[in-house]
Structures are given as C-alpha cells and as structure tokens.
Design a protein around this motif. Structure first.
Motif, short mmCIF file in Angstrom:
data_model
loop_
_atom_site.label_atom_id
_atom_site.label_comp_id
_atom_site.label_asym_id
_atom_site.label_seq_id
_atom_site.Cartn_x
_atom_site.Cartn_y
_atom_site.Cartn_z
N GLN A 115 41.46 45.59 23.97
CA GLN A 115 41.80 43.81 23.67
C GLN A 115 42.64 43.55 22.20
OE1 GLN A 115 38.54 42.23 26.16
NE2 GLN A 115 40.52 40.76 26.67
N VAL A 151 46.45 44.32 26.38
CA VAL A 151 44.81 44.43 27.48
C VAL A 151 45.82 45.79 27.18
CG1 VAL A 151 44.00 43.83 29.32
CG2 VAL A 151 44.23 42.30 27.66
N GLN A 158 42.98 49.12 32.29
CA GLN A 158 41.61 48.44 32.86
C GLN A 158 41.83 49.61 34.20
OE1 GLN A 158 40.63 43.88 33.62
NE2 GLN A 158 42.82 44.44 32.70
N ASN A 213 37.44 38.34 28.69
CA ASN A 213 38.74 38.80 29.55
C ASN A 213 38.75 38.08 30.39
OD1 ASN A 213 40.87 40.54 30.36
ND2 ASN A 213 38.82 41.71 32.12
#
Length: 652
Positions: A560, A582, A585, A79
C-alpha cells in the motif's frame, strides 16, 4: 421517545450553555479533553513506545473527508474494504474491525452483535482529532483491541460563539448539509452539530462491463450501482462544566437515523461456481441509534487524579431480504429487527510523583446485549466483561522512557465464564534531540461477540478468546533544516484462536495466523506553502494452522502506497491531491480456490477559495479522478469518478 425529542434535548443543552458563554478566549474550538481515555507524558509515556498516529481536524478539512473511513484511508497499515455487507471496514495491520476497539469520547462503538462498526456513522464535523494505536497500546483500554484502538476525540467550544454552516453536492444526487454551533467560558462550554446526508446511490466506472445472470437477467448494467442508496441524519452535542481548576464534568449525546442498500455481487454463483454468490437483495430499511455518556475528572490536591465515564450506546436496525430486485415493501424473503446495546462504566486513577514515574490504575465493566426478532426466529443474549489494569511509566535516566502494564479481565457468557491476563512492556529512547527509537511487546486478547457465540447459523458457544502477541520496533527522525519528518516501523503479530467461519458457515477458533510488515512515513514542508506526505506499508500474512490448505489470509494487500500534497496559492486559494496504490490482494472461493484482485490506483483532487477574511469558502473536487474501475472485494465494484462542489460559512 420520539426522534424530535432527541433533537430537542441536544439543542436545550446548547441553549443552556450559550447563556453562560462568554468571550474570555479567542479560540473557537479545541479538544474535548474528557474524551481522551489515555493521557500520556509526551516523549516518555505509553504512547511513545508503540505506533500511535494522530489525525487533526485541520488535516481532515484539508482532505475533505466526510466520515471516519475517509479520514483513516491514507494512514499506513489501514486498508478500507467494502465487502458483501455494503459497509466500509477499516482493517488495521490485517486485523478486522471487530479486533479494533472504536471509542468516541470514551464510549465503545463496536457492535454488541458481530463486534464490528460502521465508520460512516461517525461524521467528521464533530472530530477534533483521531488517535490510532496499532496494537501495542495501553492496557488501560481494556480487552478487545486485539489489533489496536481508534480513539475519536470530539471538539468543544471555547471563547466567542462560533457557527459553521456547510452544503455539498456530488454527482449524482448526493447531498450533504451540516451545521455546528459552539461557545463557552472558563466555567461552561458546549458544542452542537447536525448532519443530513442523502444519496440515490454511487455511480460506477464507465469501464464497468454489464454482467448477466442466466436466470434473472442483468445484475449490474452500469451508471448508478443498483441498491447503493444511503441516507443518514445525525445530531451531536457535548457540554462541559468546570467549577474550578481541579474538577470538570461533561455530558455527550449522539443520535443517528437512516437507511441503506446492500449491493449484490455482480457475478452470480450460477455463472461462477467457484467465487460467485447468488443475489440476496438485502437492505437495512431503518436504523436508529442513541449514545449517552457522563464523564468527569477530579484532581485531588497532591499527586492523585481521578477520571471516570458512564455510558450507554444503543442501535436498532431493520434488515430485510427481498425476493427480487424490485425491492417491493412486504415482498420479503426474510425480515429481522436487531437491537444492540452496550452499557458500562470505567474509572481511572493516576499518581504522579517527582522522579519516580507515573502509576495509573483502571477498573471497568461492560455489558453487551443483542436482541433479534423476525421471520428467522428470535435471539436475546448478553455477555459481560469486567477488567482491571495497572500501568507504570518512568524515566530512569535522561531520554529513556520505560513502560510496563498488566491487565486482567473476566468474561461472563450464558452458563460459563472465562478469564485471562494481558501485558505490555516497552521503551523509548531519544538518541538525539530530533531522533528516537522505540520497542515494545504486547499480549492482547479479544473475547467472542454475541452473534459469534449464539447466532442462529454461525453461532458456536464453545468459542474461546482470540489472543495476539504483538512485536514492534520503530525509529523516528525530524530533520529540522529541511523541515522533514521520517519514521520506519517493523511489526510482527502472532494470533492464536482466530475466529473465522468454516465451510458450514459456523464460527471456529483457528490455530495460528501470522502478520509481518514494515511501515514507512515521511512528510516535508521545506517549500513555503507546500505540504508533501507519503506512506508505504508492506505486509505478508500466513495461515500457520496445522493442516491448513490456504496460505495468504484473504483481503490483506501486500503493498500500500499513498502520497498527499497541498499547496497554498495567493488570494487564499489552495489545492489538495492524494494518490492511493494497493497491490497484491488475494481472495478465496469454494474448495480453497485462490485468485487476486486487480491492483488499485486512485487519485483524488480538491481546490478551494476563501473570501471575506476566510469566513466564506467555496470548493470543488473529484474523487477517483481518472474513473478507475476497481474492487475491494470480488465482484463488488466501487465508485467511479465522483465530482462534487460545496460552500461553507464560518462565523467567529
């Protein structure tokens, strides 16, 4: 030494080598073998028991990646996050860059200060391949790679003289000029390149809403991101001399210079007391770096071979904090010059015996120094690490490979020392001709960096080493009938004594973090001229420290997903596209307030046409094709749609 002298040294190397270059081989550029730290037996060695993914020069050129972070972006488990320091940071299965050992031809590139690295300093025109090991990697790498190893191996010249020249322009006012020359014979080969990149800043998405600060006016009004300009000039060269079949010696030189701005968050603390941060108006107004490496190998007649490296890597940066957004020279809130140095040596011996396996032994020593002078005081500290490791690879029965390794290291800091051991155990079994299972367990450690120990604000000299128990189980399958490759990997990482800053911004050892996940990759070439690739990563993270008031570890996405495709049309026209998704988060603010970043979907597109027997090509493309307004950290907007075009000429 003046900058011109560095450049002169490199081109003198090229000039000397070109006198000896012949046309004995047809290929123009191959792999600089002296840059490979770990050489493993294919299918049964140490790189077969854990996840090791490789990116080739051809794949880099296909995607148009310009720097290391661009090249790594589509790999599973990685990432890329650009945070408050303005630098893209590749996290590997949740581990920060300071937990990942970055090597370029065997030279450590992690900062001696904070242990991190700036991947923008590694430009792709030099790269032959990138090997990424995800944590269950060889003990021969030594301590430091708690989360894994990124091993960049550069190109070398062979055969006829080769020349590449390329120019690229991206909106708005981003220019890249680069050139390389290489050649060689059976005795001497060389590769030299230069790169000049300049940007007035990146354009944000048209969907970005301008933000206000109740005292200082506009924080970000759109168009070109404030204080996001960047420049980098780099020169790289290597030369290898092969006197005979049993020996080889090489020299690598890399020089960089440049500067960049550090964009401030677009939401100030005065408007959002929980997550906001006040602007700091920071810039790195000058950076100069030089790395040198001498390497060699000698195959003693019989089963014994020896390989070794001596290296020095130095980076100096001038960091200024200004009083306001005008960035007037001399109007500083603070000004600091930081100099980091890494120097050391390593030696490997390998014994190969018919039927009894391969035994490898390594010894290493490294000194890391950090010196800081400026308005906030002075620091001059260094740390030393010595290491020894032994690794054994064997195939006791057909199709079964076993690996066991043990390493020990000694850490020297001011007035104190520490030491500990690490190990790796794993197996690889070929279930059939085209499928394989692998399993491994590794105990990895990382010692604290200089600024974590002695930084003016964050330093804590009582820190101990971080330790991670890594577990991995994988399956790989090649289906030749439909030209498809597939893999699935499950992993768990238990980290103890993880170093993080407390509420007072002082580094502390945290008790225990856990990372669990699964990675899936697949590629297909069943349709002529079409390549399809995909990857998916699912990962959960948990702070399991006693009394911890947070759950998820921040800035680690749960999902992801990437897709790549390339199609080769007639008339030497090719089209490439990728999609990156993505999700989930999280991040934290004061008083452990928790929030979630918006999900990200990015689409990049590129088309190119080759002419004159593929010696000349033109290309154009767009990154973030649909101009998504996205964030990798709170209140730090990233690039909007970026349209670019370029030309490249290759002489062979």
């Amino acid at each position: 030494m003046k900058k011109l002298n560095y450049l002169l040294i490199i081109f003198l190397i090229a000039g000397f080598a070109s006198l000896h270059a012949g046309a004995e081989e047809d290929s123009s550029q191959t792999v600089y073998k002296l840059g490979e730290v770990v050489i493993s037996s294919e299918g049964t060695g140490v790189e077969s028991i854990g996840a090791v993914r490789e990116i080739t020069a051809e794949e880099i050129e296909m995607s148009g990646a310009e720097t290391l972070d661009d090249a790594l972006r589509l790999l599973p488990g990685i990432n890329i996050k650009t945070g408050g320091q303005g630098v893209p940071r590749p996290d590997l299965r949740g581990m920060r860059p300071r937990h990942v050992t970055l090597l370029i031809d065997g030279i450590p590139y992690n900062s001696a200060g904070d242990g991190q690295f700036d991947p923008r300093l590694i430009t792709t025109e030099n790269i032959a391949k990138i090997k990424v090991s995800y944590g269950n990697d060889s003990v021969l790498y030594g301590p430091g790679g708690l989360g894994g190893v990124i091993n960049v191996v550069t190109k070398k010249g062979t055969g006829k003289l080769a020349l590449d020249v390329e120019g690229k322009y991206a909106y708005e006012d981003q220019t890249t000029l680069k050139a390389s020359i290489s050649g060689g014979s059976s005795k001497v080969n060389f590769f030299v390149s230069a790169n000049d990149y300049s940007s007035d800043g990146y354009k944000v998405s048209d969907d970005l809403v301008p933000t206000q600060d109740d005292r200082n006016g506009v924080l970000e009004d759109g168009d070109i991101r404030d204080n996001s300009d960047e420049s980098l000039r780099s020169f790289f060269g290597n030369i290898a001399v092969t006197p005979n079949d049993i020996s080889e010696f090489g020299l690598t030189v890399n020089y960089i210079e440049g500067e960049y701005g550090v964009p401030d968050p677009t939401i100030s603390k005065r408007l959002d007391s929980v997550f906001g941060k006040n602007p700091s108006y920071e810039r790195v107004d000058d950076r100069d770096g030089l790395s040198l490496s001498l390497s060699g190998r000698y195959d003693i007649p019989g089963p014994l071979s020896i390989r070794g490296w001596i290296y020095r890597n130095e980076l100096e940066e001038l960091k200024n904090g200004y009083n306001d957004s005008t960035y007037q020279p001399g109007d500083y809130d603070y000004s600091t010059t930081e100099n980091t140095t890494i120097e050391g040596a390593s030696l490997q011996t390998q014994i190969l015996t018919d039927g009894l396996g391969t035994l490898s032994v390594s010894l290493g020593t490294k000194k890391e120094g950090f010196e800081s002078t400026g308005t906030e005081g002075s620091t001059d500290k260094d740390i030393k690490t010595h290491s020894a490791a032994m690794e054994y690879e064997v195939e006791p029965i057909e199709n079964l490979g076993l690996v066991a390794g043990y390493g020990y290291s000694w850490f020297k800091k001011e007035g104190d020392s520490d030491s500990t051991g690490t190990y790796l155990v794993g197996l690889s079994y070929a279930v059939s001709e085209d499928s394989r299972i692998r399993a491994s367990v590794a105990d990895k450690i990382r010692y604290p960096s200089v600024t974590q120990l002695y930084g003016v604000v964050e330093g804590n000299p009582n820190l101990t080493y971080e330790e991670s128990m890594n577990f991995e189980l994988g399956f790989e399958k090649n289906i030749s009938d439909i030209k498809t490759a597939f893999s699935v990997t499950g992993f768990r990482r238990d980290v103890e004594n993880y170093i993080a800053k407390d509420d007072n911004k002082v580094n502390q050892n945290n008790e225990k973090y856990r990372y669990d996940g699964i990675e899936v990759t697949a590629s297909n070439r069943s349709i002529e001229n079409l390549y399809l690739g995909l990857s998916y990563t699912f990962m959960t993270t948990k702070d399991r420290s006693t009394g911890s008031s947070v759950d998820d570890i921040q800035y680690n996405p749960k999902h992801q997903f990437t897709i790549e495709c390339q199609y080769q049309f007639a008339y030497d026209i090719s089209v490439y596209a990728n999609i990156e998704r993505v999700q989930n988060q999280y991040y934290y603010g004061s008083n452990n307030a928790k929030d979630e970043l918006p999900d990200i979907t990015l689409i990049n597109f590129r088309v190119e046409k080759k002419f004159f027997s593929k010696a000349f090509k033109i290309y154009a493309g767009a990154n973030n094709l649909f101009d998504e307004n996205y964030y990798e950290s709170f209140a730090l907007p990233r690039e909007g749609r970026t349209i670019y075009g370029g030309v490249k000429y290759s002489f062979r």
